[in-house]
Design a protein around this motif. Structure first.
Motif, PDB file in Angstrom:
ATOM      1  N   TYR A 257      42.314  45.513  39.822  1.00 20.88           N
ATOM      2  CA  TYR A 257      41.600  44.890  38.677  1.00 20.88           C
ATOM      3  C   TYR A 257      40.049  45.537  39.612  1.00 20.88           C
ATOM      4  CZ  TYR A 257      44.553  41.365  37.446  1.00 20.88           C
ATOM      5  OH  TYR A 257      45.993  41.041  36.597  1.00 20.88           O
ATOM      6  N   GLN A 258      38.975  45.804  38.674  1.00 22.58           N
ATOM      7  CA  GLN A 258      37.842  45.696  39.508  1.00 22.58           C
ATOM      8  C   GLN A 258      36.753  45.353  39.268  1.00 22.58           C
ATOM      9  OE1 GLN A 258      36.284  50.073  37.837  1.00 22.58           O
ATOM     10  NE2 GLN A 258      35.681  50.239  39.974  1.00 22.58           N
ATOM     11  N   CYS A 259      35.684  44.614  39.260  1.00 17.30           N
ATOM     12  CA  CYS A 259      34.742  43.171  38.735  1.00 17.30           C
ATOM     13  C   CYS A 259      33.466  44.494  38.816  1.00 17.30           C
ATOM     14  CB  CYS A 259      34.452  42.742  39.435  1.00 17.30           C
ATOM     15  SG  CYS A 259      32.933  41.441  39.533  1.00 17.30           S
TER      16      CYS A 259
ATOM     17  N   ILE B 247      40.546  36.348  43.217  1.00 16.77           N
ATOM     18  CA  ILE B 247      40.506  37.887  43.079  1.00 16.77           C
ATOM     19  C   ILE B 247      38.580  37.382  43.154  1.00 16.77           C
ATOM     20  CG2 ILE B 247      40.590  40.078  42.596  1.00 16.77           C
ATOM     21  CD1 ILE B 247      43.119  39.619  40.551  1.00 16.77           C
TER      22      ILE B 247
ATOM     23  N   ASP C 212      38.909  49.065  44.181  1.00 18.07           N
ATOM     24  CA  ASP C 212      39.524  48.451  43.111  1.00 18.07           C
ATOM     25  C   ASP C 212      40.655  47.618  44.049  1.00 18.07           C
ATOM     26  OD1 ASP C 212      40.937  49.575  40.771  1.00 18.07           O
ATOM     27  OD2 ASP C 212      42.434  50.663  41.989  1.00 18.07           O
TER      28      ASP C 212
ATOM     29  N   TRP D 185      35.550  42.105  33.345  1.00 13.94           N
ATOM     30  CA  TRP D 185      36.217  42.917  34.579  1.00 13.94           C
ATOM     31  C   TRP D 185      37.196  44.284  34.165  1.00 13.94           C
ATOM     32  CZ3 TRP D 185      38.349  41.580  39.599  1.00 13.94           C
ATOM     33  CH2 TRP D 185      37.389  40.889  40.199  1.00 13.94           C
ATOM     34  N   THR D 186      38.318  44.311  34.467  1.00 12.48           N
ATOM     35  CA  THR D 186      38.557  45.949  33.722  1.00 12.48           C
ATOM     36  C   THR D 186      40.750  45.542  34.806  1.00 12.48           C
ATOM     37  OG1 THR D 186      38.419  47.363  35.520  1.00 12.48           O
ATOM     38  CG2 THR D 186      37.052  47.502  33.224  1.00 12.48           C
ATOM     39  N   ARG D 187      41.092  45.635  33.710  1.00 11.38           N
ATOM     40  CA  ARG D 187      42.549  45.852  34.750  1.00 11.38           C
ATOM     41  C   ARG D 187      43.447  47.059  34.061  1.00 11.38           C
ATOM     42  NH1 ARG D 187      47.499  42.030  32.944  1.00 11.38           N
ATOM     43  NH2 ARG D 187      49.199  42.463  34.131  1.00 11.38           N
ATOM     44  N   ASN D 188      44.031  48.109  35.462  1.00 16.42           N
ATOM     45  CA  ASN D 188      44.780  49.726  35.395  1.00 16.42           C
ATOM     46  C   ASN D 188      43.657  50.004  34.353  1.00 16.42           C
ATOM     47  OD1 ASN D 188      46.396  48.622  36.588  1.00 16.42           O
ATOM     48  ND2 ASN D 188      47.672  48.017  34.507  1.00 16.42           N
TER      49      ASN D 188
ATOM     50  N   TYR E 238      51.201  39.886  36.294  1.00 18.17           N
ATOM     51  CA  TYR E 238      49.450  39.741  36.725  1.00 18.17           C
ATOM     52  C   TYR E 238      49.296  40.846  37.761  1.00 18.17           C
ATOM     53  CZ  TYR E 238      48.387  35.659  34.222  1.00 18.17           C
ATOM     54  OH  TYR E 238      48.812  34.929  33.005  1.00 18.17           O
TER      55      TYR E 238
ATOM     56  N   LEU F 218      37.779  35.802  39.464  1.00 21.20           N
ATOM     57  CA  LEU F 218      39.229  34.438  38.833  1.00 21.20           C
ATOM     58  C   LEU F 218      40.223  34.338  39.631  1.00 21.20           C
ATOM     59  CD1 LEU F 218      40.047  39.002  37.292  1.00 21.20           C
ATOM     60  CD2 LEU F 218      38.219  36.810  35.890  1.00 21.20           C
TER      61      LEU F 218
ATOM     62  N   PHE G 158      39.506  43.458  30.823  1.00 20.05           N
ATOM     63  CA  PHE G 158      40.457  42.615  30.997  1.00 20.05           C
ATOM     64  C   PHE G 158      40.217  41.049  29.915  1.00 20.05           C
ATOM     65  CE2 PHE G 158      42.264  39.337  33.431  1.00 20.05           C
ATOM     66  CZ  PHE G 158      43.637  39.262  32.853  1.00 20.05           C
TER      67      PHE G 158
END
Length: 1366
Positions: free
Chosen positions: A160-162, A106, A175, A120-123, A156, A144, A127
């Protein structure tokens, strides 16, 4: 605590049903090409609001205040050595499909100063990489990498957001949805025992011929959807046609089945693109039978199949298999692909056609698939909404289906995403987020990933809907702002930073850069600069005191100096000086003006015999400082790879010419700056026979020997062959390199005169040479000699570097470095590769180096947009490197312009011409090579209240750097809207604000119609409609008219002025039976417009009207009245003269004639006689009779008018050498006949007067004629004869020149008192009476007269005959 942007959306009440539908979808990073130049102005980026929203007064005041409080600044690409907030430069697409064969990667790359850190965030939650040992982040990057070899990929999946942050701000990515393809999920189920496709055996289908059939496919689901196709057991695609076709869902449709459709291997395949897997359905067997075959096979198939019909299938009109019903609706999003489908059954096979009910199909974006059954429209826009109708038709009928299409739109940028701002302390600026969509999207702002309402307060910042206004910014106000636009169909997310800097000026163009240009071409000297506040640029030549001529030099806003037509005197050193309030900086560049390349002696057209040789010369003059390269082409392609083609420095030689060598040969001379070319044609002919003793081509040389061996040279000797009576002119030495080429590939090395047998050959390193020699005399080229022994040279480092080094961009963030690679002969050794070096100009940074092998280009990614680079490419092999290469220059890729022209104004020159003025966009905002400007303009409406609305847009392109342009061909008295856009090599920039102008009144167009009504004896009426293009306010009409005689000569003109509101007029006191020509034009205050014309004829006199009334009263129609009067003929020496009278309005008049008693009516011959009243008919055969008539052709579908037929007899003349009219015997005979006729006339008149004393009843008793009908006064007929009537002259009466009058079939004709005669009307309505007496016994008279007529000559006929002699 700062909230992440995901939390911001939840706080602001946006409902996110899934990660995919939340408005964190798209990040647009806008880098600027070039640097901002020009005078200080307010930094207002975008002054327009979303379409349909008026400016609010507070926002307008704030924007105006921003304009007044500070200088104008555009988005700047800040050099990387200066502080700046993060900018995301690369990220993964928002839909990331996992490939189980590879790791999950990613991407998230960003730039900034200092270099940003990543998280990073996930959902929607943080993260933590430490809790996931299979996940790591690349160094100096936010990318990532997930190792899925030790854990299942579905663990996985998610959104995901950076986030990239430094001390100046925070940027967020879109997103990114990470998920597996659906087919892999299904595959896991399959491995547990559930099949992908049903494996049960499909029963064979038996169907009667002519019936429709659908074979279902229904493949498993997949993302993206699978590609479906039908094949047989041999993996051959099944043929499709307008009868058999595949639907969008993959089913196979038969409009009607034929016997050849019988087969047992209809197989549906589904290919899943992402995983590159193919699934197969069980084969389907189809057997097509007619009724007899069904009865015969009833027993065989009864247990396994169903029989569909017991009656023969009749032909039938079409019905739709899909879709069902008469109509349906469909919704599509803007920018997507719209596919509509109609498949019909019927016998015969129906044809499908498409139409848009209320408009035209977009021909450039619409296409038809599967034999017209699918209508596909790409890049859908709002204009594509409406009703579409598909029609299925065969010879028995048709059926329609209507599809109502609605177009919605996810949010899209109107003028691009918000742009970065670079401001100096105390300056003002504006960020705008202009987007549109259907339904209208909402807009939310965030700062550094935190909703703007929760961000730290800043007194210099004011948020107003889609605009943030900055006033008097201060150091420390730098930040990254996020604009989030969303509706139910999607969303947009954009980052734009505000960077507050105080920076003295700097010039980024490399110092002492040398520019080369061809004489009489344009020269552009760059002075790329940066500074905050924006520097002012000034140019000088040689010294500060050297001023530049404004007529030949132009300084652009981006700092570039343009010399419009470069001359040698313009060569020299130029200095650009950049200054702002913080300092001054100057830079020197040099200009060299070169002479152009020209071909002095061009190749000439040659004709050569097959087997001979031919030479094309191409001598060139070029600037001595430039290195030329000669290239030859054949028919615009490469020369054949044949040893017969020999290319020298200034010629091309072709030996042993064959027919295939014929064509056009072109020599092209290239330098690094220009080129020239010339062409000539070669024609090959057969060799002519020659005597037995002739000169021939020489024999090949022999005994080749190599001596004086050195590293890079050797001496070759040979013995010449037989010359064959023609001296050898020269020897050609060729070599074969078995190390780098296949054997048999020979190259020319050198030539020596025919008197020498030794040559000293210069060689290249690392080549395995074999040599051979060819001899040339006047007859041609000899066969090659046998090759010499192999001579191997030792390897060494390359002697030269690649040429034609160029730098350009294919994307806005890359730089493609290309070069012409070295040949194997130039490599000088094994292991050839290239050392590619690049750096930004004027950055004084280290060269970045990459090694490239087996390629002639290298792509540098993540470059700034449209930035100049220095480039070097060096050749290297295992034995060393070539000398230091020269520096080449290039630019990274272009991007779309980010600004619209300003100060746009329109000046109306006249009613059809306007001139548009604008301020050119600065080079930095163009972000590429300026191509020109485009003016979009359209007619809103006419200023006349009755005219409709117009929306069709027109585009006028002005190539180059213009600041004004003219719009021709405008409609007068109209309201126009327009905007201006700049465009570069990448495309168009945003439009300027729409403006309007009005064109003044012009002269009107012609009235749209003019018709004649109510024609009478001395009057008629005219009716008309106003002009379609009134071009102003009508002030009235002018009507002019003339009478027209039979010779088309105009009589006196009458003129009548009419009011503007009149649409009809009645003209009185006209002449009867007269043709008139009318001219009607409309007037405005500007003057009269063109006239519309019409012709009409007043009705003839009352007798003719009575005749017309009688025709109508007895069942005829008024249209049956012929416009032709009498038709006469007279015989002359040159032919037969046909004359007639005509009063009709038609101008297409034809004379038609045919031999009497001809079988076919289509054999009429035609002669055009427009505007004439007579015609000399020539070429008639003697002794034959002809039927002649006149035809007036009407307009459109009107029936033509025909005159009555006239019989013309051409007498048989034995000889025309003697004029019979001058013979005495003939004159005496004619006098005797005239006397006899006079006596007969007297007798006839006596008999007639005597008969007139008896009533009609007595005549009826004496002469019983069954066709005789008594005539009554009330019917305008005669009851009995009167002496008074008999003595009246027959006024205006005429008889046809044939001397006979045929009986009229109408009951209204007047019948003579004698035994049959005819009565008829002349063209003026008067009665023609013809009286004749007949013998009591017709048979006896016929026998006596032979083939002559049984009728006795009438007195009128006799008089006409006498007149013809006289």
């Amino acid at each position: 605590m700062r909230l992440p942007l995901w939390g911001f959306m939840i706080l602001t009440g946006i409902k996110c049903e899934s990660a995919r539908t939340c408005p964190l979808d798209h990040v647009t990073e806008q880098g600027e090409a070039g640097l901002f130049g020009g005078r200080p102005r307010c930094r207002t980026l975008m002054m327009e609001r979303r379409m349909g929203e008026p400016h609010s007064l507070p926002l307008l005041l704030l924007v105006v205040g921003a304009v007044l409080l500070g200088p104008l600044v555009s988005t700047l690409d800040v050099p990387l050595d200066l502080p700046q907030p993060p900018t995301i430069t690369h990220q993964s697409p928002k839909d990331y499909i996992i490939d189980p064969r590879e790791n999950i990667v990613i991407h998230c790359e960003a730039k900034g100063k200092p270099h940003p850190s990543f998280s990073w965030t996930r959902n929607g939650t943080h993260f933590d990489l430490e809790q996931h040992p299979n996940v790591h982040m690349r160094a100096h990057s936010g990318t990532l990498v997930v190792d899925i070899s030790r854990e299942r990929a579905e663990h996985y999946e998610g959104a995901y957001q950076c986030t990239a942050r430094n001390k100046h701000g925070t940027a967020v990515s879109n997103d990114i949805m990470v998920r597996q393809p659906i087919e892999f999920i299904i595959l896991r189920v399959f491995l547990k025992g559930s099949p992908l496709w049903s494996k049960e055996k499909i029963k064979p289908i038996v169907i009667q011929e002519g019936v429709s059939l659908v074979l279902p496919c229904r493949p498993p689901a997949g993302f993206p959807p699978p590609i479906v196709f039908w094949m047989d057991n041999n993996f051959q695609r099944l043929p499709q046609s307008n009868r058999v076709s595949q639907s969008l869902n993959g089913d196979l449709y038969f409009s009607n089945v034929l016997h050849e459709d019988s087969r047992s291997d209809y197989i549906c395949y589904a290919r899943f693109p992402h995983t590159q897997t193919i699934q197969q359905k069980q084969p389907i067997a189809v057997k097509v039978l007619n009724l007899d075959a069904i009865n015969e096979t009833m027993e065989a198939f009864y247990n396994d199949t169903d029989l569909f019909s017991e009656e023969p299938v009749d032909e039938r009109k079409p019905t739709f298999l899909i879709p069902s019903g008469p109509s349906r609706s469909k919704m599509v999003l803007r920018g997507q692909v719209l596919e509509m489908e109609c498949i019909a059954e019927g016998l015969p096979t129906p044809d499908i056609s498409w139409a848009k009910v209320s408009g035209e199909l977009p021909t450039m974006r619409a296409s038809f698939l599967h034999h017209q059954k699918i209508l596909r429209i790409v890049n859908v826009s709002e204009a594509d909404a409406g009703n579409y109708r598909c029609t299925a038709r065969n010879r028995l009928g048709s059926v329609h289906h209507t599809i109502q299409v609605t177009v919605k739109a996810a949010p899209y940028w109107i003028s691009g995403a918000p742009r970065n701002l670079v401001l100096a302390p105390g300056e003002n600026g504006v960020l705008m987020c202009r987007a549109s969509g259907t339904p209208k999207p909402g807009i939310q702002w965030a700062m550094n990933g935190v909703p703007i309402e929760y961000a730290p307060k800043d007194p210099s910042r004011k948020v107003e809907d889609d605009t943030i206004i900055f006033t008097d910014v201060q150091t420390g106000s730098s930040a990254v702002y996020q604009c989030n636009v969303s509706n139910q169909h999607g969303y947009l997310l954009a980052n734009a930073f505000v960077n507050v800097l105080s920076e003295p000026p700097r010039v980024l163009t490399p110092a002492n850069k040398v520019y080369q240009v061809i004489k009489n071409h344009r020269a552009l000297l760059e002075c790329t600069y940066f500074g905050s506040p924006i520097p002012k640029i000034t140019w000088f030549k040689e010294s500060r005191s050297g001023t530049l001529d404004a007529e030949t030099h132009k300084e652009h806003d981006n700092g570039t100096l343009e010399i419009r037509v470069a001359q040698p005197r313009n060569s020299g050193k130029y200095t650009c000086v950049a200054r702002n309030s913080l300092g001054i900086y100057e830079n020197h560049v040099h200009l060299e003006v070169k002479e152009p390349t020209r071909i002095l002696r061009q190749p000439e057209y040659r004709v050569v015999q097959r087997g001979r040789s031919v030479v094309f010369e191409c001598k060139v003059k070029h600037d001595p400082s430039l290195t030329p390269t000669m290239t030859w082409l054949k028919d615009n392609g490469e020369l054949p790879d044949d040893e017969r083609f020999v290319v020298d420095a200034d010629s091309l030689t072709i030996g042993d010419v064959t027919e295939s060598d014929a064509g056009v040969y072109t020599c092209i001379m290239n330098t690094t700056l220009d080129h020239d070319s010339a062409s000539a044609e070669l024609t090959v002919v057969e060799a002519t026979p020659t005597p037995a003793v002739v000169n021939e081509r020489p024999e090949p040389p022999t005994d080749l020997e190599l001596t004086d061996h050195k590293k890079r040279s050797v001496q070759l000797t040979w013995i010449p062959g037989d010359e064959h009576n023609s001296p050898i002119q020269k020897f050609v030495i060729q070599y074969e390199d078995s190390l780098h080429h296949h054997r048999g590939h020979w190259h020319n090395l050198t030539e020596v005169p025919g008197t020498k047998t030794t040559a000293h050959l210069k060689l290249s390193p690392y080549v395995h040479y074999n040599f051979r020699v060819l001899a040339i005399n006047s007859m041609g080229v000899s066969r090659p000699s046998f090759p010499s022994k192999m001579y191997k040279t030792e390897p060494s480092a390359p002697d030269e570097n690649p040429t034609d080094v160029h730098g350009f961009g294919t994307e806005h963030d890359n730089l493609v470095i290309s070069w012409k690679p070295l040949s194997g002969l130039q490599a000088n050794g094994p292991g050839l590769h290239y050392r590619v070096m690049w750096r930004q100009k004027m950055m004084d940074s280290e060269w970045i180096v990459a090694t490239v092998a087996n390629n002639s280009k290298f792509v540098v990614s993540r470059t700034p947009t449209f930035v100049p680079y220095e480039l070097k490419v060096q050749a290297v092999n295992d034995y060393g490197a070539a000398p230091e290469p020269a520096v080449a220059y290039g630019h990274s890729g272009e991007d779309l312009p980010v600004a619209a022209p300003e100060s746009v104004q329109a000046y109306v020159l006249n009613s059809t011409l306007a001139e548009i003025h604008w301020e050119p966009v600065t080079q930095k905002l163009i972000r590429g090579y300026l191509k020109g400007y485009k003016v979009y303009y359209w007619r809103e409406r006419s200023l006349h209240k009755h005219n409709p609305h117009h929306t069709e847009k027109q585009i006028l392109t002005f190539s180059g750097n213009h600041s004004k342009g003219k719009l021709p061909g405008l409609h007068p008295f109209s309201l126009y809207s327009f905007n201006v856009r700049v465009f570069n090599g990448k495309g168009e920039g945003p439009p300027s604000r729409n403006q309007q102008f009005e064109t003044p009144e012009g002269v009107p167009g012609a009235p749209s119609s003019l018709t004649v009504t109510n024609p009478n004896l001395d009057s008629l009426s005219l009716e008309w409609n106003p002009p379609r293009d009134q071009n102003g306010l009508l002030t009235g009409y002018t009507l002019k008219y003339h009478p027209v005689n039979n010779s088309n000569e105009l009589g006196p003109e009458e003129e009548l002025a009419l009011a503007a509101n009149e649409t009809s007029v009645t003209l009185l006191n006209l002449k009867y039976s007269t043709r008139y020509k009318f001219y009607l034009n409309a007037k405005t205050r500007k003057g009269p417009g063109p006239a519309v014309t019409q012709e009409a004829v007043t009705i003839v006199d009352e007798a003719f009207m009575t005749h017309l009334d009688k025709d109508v009263g007895t069942g005829g129609s008024a249209s049956a009245a012929s416009p032709f009067g009498s038709v006469n003929s007279s015989r002359g020496e040159d032919g037969t003269l046909i004359s007639w009278e005509y009063w009709g309005p038609e101008r297409n008049i034809y004379l038609e004639y045919i031999v009497e008693n001809s079988e076919g009516e289509d054999e009429w011959r035609k002669e055009l006689v427009n505007g004439s009243q007579n015609f000399m008919l020539r070429g008639l055969k003697e002794g034959l009779s002809y039927r002649v008539r006149l035809v007036a052709q009407g307009h459109g579908d009107q029936e033509p008018h025909r005159s009555k037929e006239l019989t013309v007899t051409v007498p048989a003349v034995a000889s025309r050498q003697v004029d019979i009219a001058t013979q005495g015997w003939f004159i005496g005979l004619m006098c005797a006949i005239a006397l006899l006729i006079l006596i007969l006339l007297i007798i006839c008149f006596i008999q007639r007067n005597k008969g007139g004393k008896y009533p009609v009843k007595e005549k009826e008793d004496a002469h019983t004629d069954p066709e005789f009908q008594p005539m009554k006064d009330e019917d305008c007929t005669f009851g009995e004869y009167s002496d008074n009537e008999d003595h009246k002259p027959l006024k205006g009466s005429r008889t046809p020149s044939s001397g006979t009058v045929k009986r009229d079939d109408s009951d209204d004709s007047l019948v003579d008192y004698g035994e049959g005669g005819d009565g008829q009307f002349n063209e003026d309505g008067s009665f023609i009476g013809q009286y004749s007496g007949k013998s009591v016994s017709r048979d006896t008279a016929a026998a006596a007269e032979g083939h002559e007529s049984s009728e006795a000559p009438s007195p009128i006929n006799a008089m006409n005959s006498l007149n013809s002699f006289v």
